[in-house]
Design a protein around this motif. Structure first.
Motif, PDB file in Angstrom:
ATOM      1  N   ASN A 142       0.788  -1.235   0.000  1.00 12.33           N
ATOM      2  CA  ASN A 142       0.000   0.000   0.000  1.00 12.33           C
ATOM      3  C   ASN A 142       0.817   1.281   0.000  1.00 12.33           C
ATOM      4  O   ASN A 142       0.247   2.366   0.073  1.00 12.33           O
ATOM      5  N   GLY A 143       2.138   1.195  -0.041  1.00 14.23           N
ATOM      6  CA  GLY A 143       2.959   2.397  -0.002  1.00 14.23           C
ATOM      7  C   GLY A 143       2.893   3.046   1.363  1.00 14.23           C
ATOM      8  O   GLY A 143       2.809   2.370   2.388  1.00 14.23           O
ATOM      9  N   GLU A 161      -6.438   2.947  -7.720  1.00 15.84           N
ATOM     10  CA  GLU A 161      -6.463   2.226  -8.994  1.00 15.84           C
ATOM     11  C   GLU A 161      -7.417   1.061  -8.823  1.00 15.84           C
ATOM     12  O   GLU A 161      -7.053   0.050  -8.226  1.00 15.84           O
ATOM     13  N   GLY A 162      -8.633   1.228  -9.320  1.00 18.21           N
ATOM     14  CA  GLY A 162      -9.652   0.195  -9.117  1.00 18.21           C
ATOM     15  C   GLY A 162      -9.985   0.107  -7.638  1.00 18.21           C
ATOM     16  O   GLY A 162     -10.353   1.092  -7.022  1.00 18.21           O
ATOM     17  N   ILE A 163      -9.824  -1.072  -7.067  1.00 12.70           N
ATOM     18  CA  ILE A 163     -10.101  -1.228  -5.634  1.00 12.70           C
ATOM     19  C   ILE A 163      -8.837  -1.067  -4.789  1.00 12.70           C
ATOM     20  O   ILE A 163      -8.910  -1.022  -3.572  1.00 12.70           O
TER      21      ILE A 163
END
Length: 172
Positions: free
Chosen positions: A45-46, A61-63
Motif C-alpha cells: 500500500n505504499g 487504482e480500481g479497488i
C-alpha cells in the motif's frame, strides 16, 4: 551455566535484529523510492503515515489504493493540514486546480471561473474571457444602451445647462 546465558544473548540479539529490520522496512526508501518521506510504509500500500510537514496523497487504482508522501499536492488536489496527518483532497468536479474544496483557481474546459466558482456560463454583468476561462466584470464603458462615452459629470452639467452634443445636420 554458560549455555543458558549464550542462548539468552542469542535470542536477545535475534529480537533486536528483527526490530531493526522492521524499522528499515517502514522508514527506508526502498521499493523504488516510493517510501520517501514515509514514517510507515508497506510494499502493498505504499505510505500510510508521512513525516510531519508532508502531505499523504492516496492514489486509487480500481479497488487498490497506494499512498505517497509529497511536499505539495498534485494538480486537481489541495492540501489539508491536520493534527494527526496532512492529506491531499480532490478538487470539485469542475475545478482543474483549487485552493480548497470551495475555492477554485482554474476551471476545467467548458467552465468559467467567477469568484472562486466554476460555472457553465458567466453571470449577467460579466463577460467570458476565452483565453483564461474567467468571467470578467463589464466596465462602465461596456454597459448596454449607453451611447455617450463622456464622463457622467460632464453629461449631467450639459443637462443642467441644456447643452447637448450637436449632430451634424443633413440639410442641403
Amino acid at each position: 551455566m554458560r549455555a543458558p546465558l549464550c542462548l539468552l544473548l542469542l535470542v536477545a540479539h535475534a529480537v533486536d535484529m528483527l526490530a531493526l529490520n522492521r524499522r528499515k522496512k517502514q522508514v527506508g526508501t526502498g521499493l523504488g523510492g516510493n517510501c520517501t518521506g514515509c514514517i510507515i510504509c508497506s510494499e502493498e500500500n505504499g505510505c500510510s503515515t508521512c513525516q510531519q510537514r508532508l502531505f499523504l496523497f492516496i492514489r486509487r487504482e480500481g479497488i487498490r489504493q497506494y499512498g505517497k508522501c509529497l511536499h505539495d499536492c498534485p494538480p486537481g488536489y489541495f492540501g489539508i493540514r491536520g493534527q494527526e496527518v496532512n492529506r491531499c483532497k480532490k478538487c470539485g468536479a469542475t475545478c482543474e486546480s483549487c485552493f480548497s474544496q470551495d475555492f477554485c483557481i482554474r476551471c476545467k474546459r467548458r467552465f468559467y471561473l467567477y469568484k472562486g466558482k466554476c460555472l457553465p456560463t458567466c453571470p449577467p454583468g460579466t463577460l467570458a474571457h476565452q483565453n483564461t476561462r474567467e468571467c470578467q466584470e463589464r466596465n462602465s464603458g461596456q454597459k448596454k444602451g449607453r451611447k455617450d462615452r463622456r464622463p457622467r459629470k460632464d453629461r449631467k452639467l450639459d443637462r443642467r445647462l441644456d447643452v447637448r452634443p450637436r449632430q451634424p445636420s443633413l440639410q442641403p
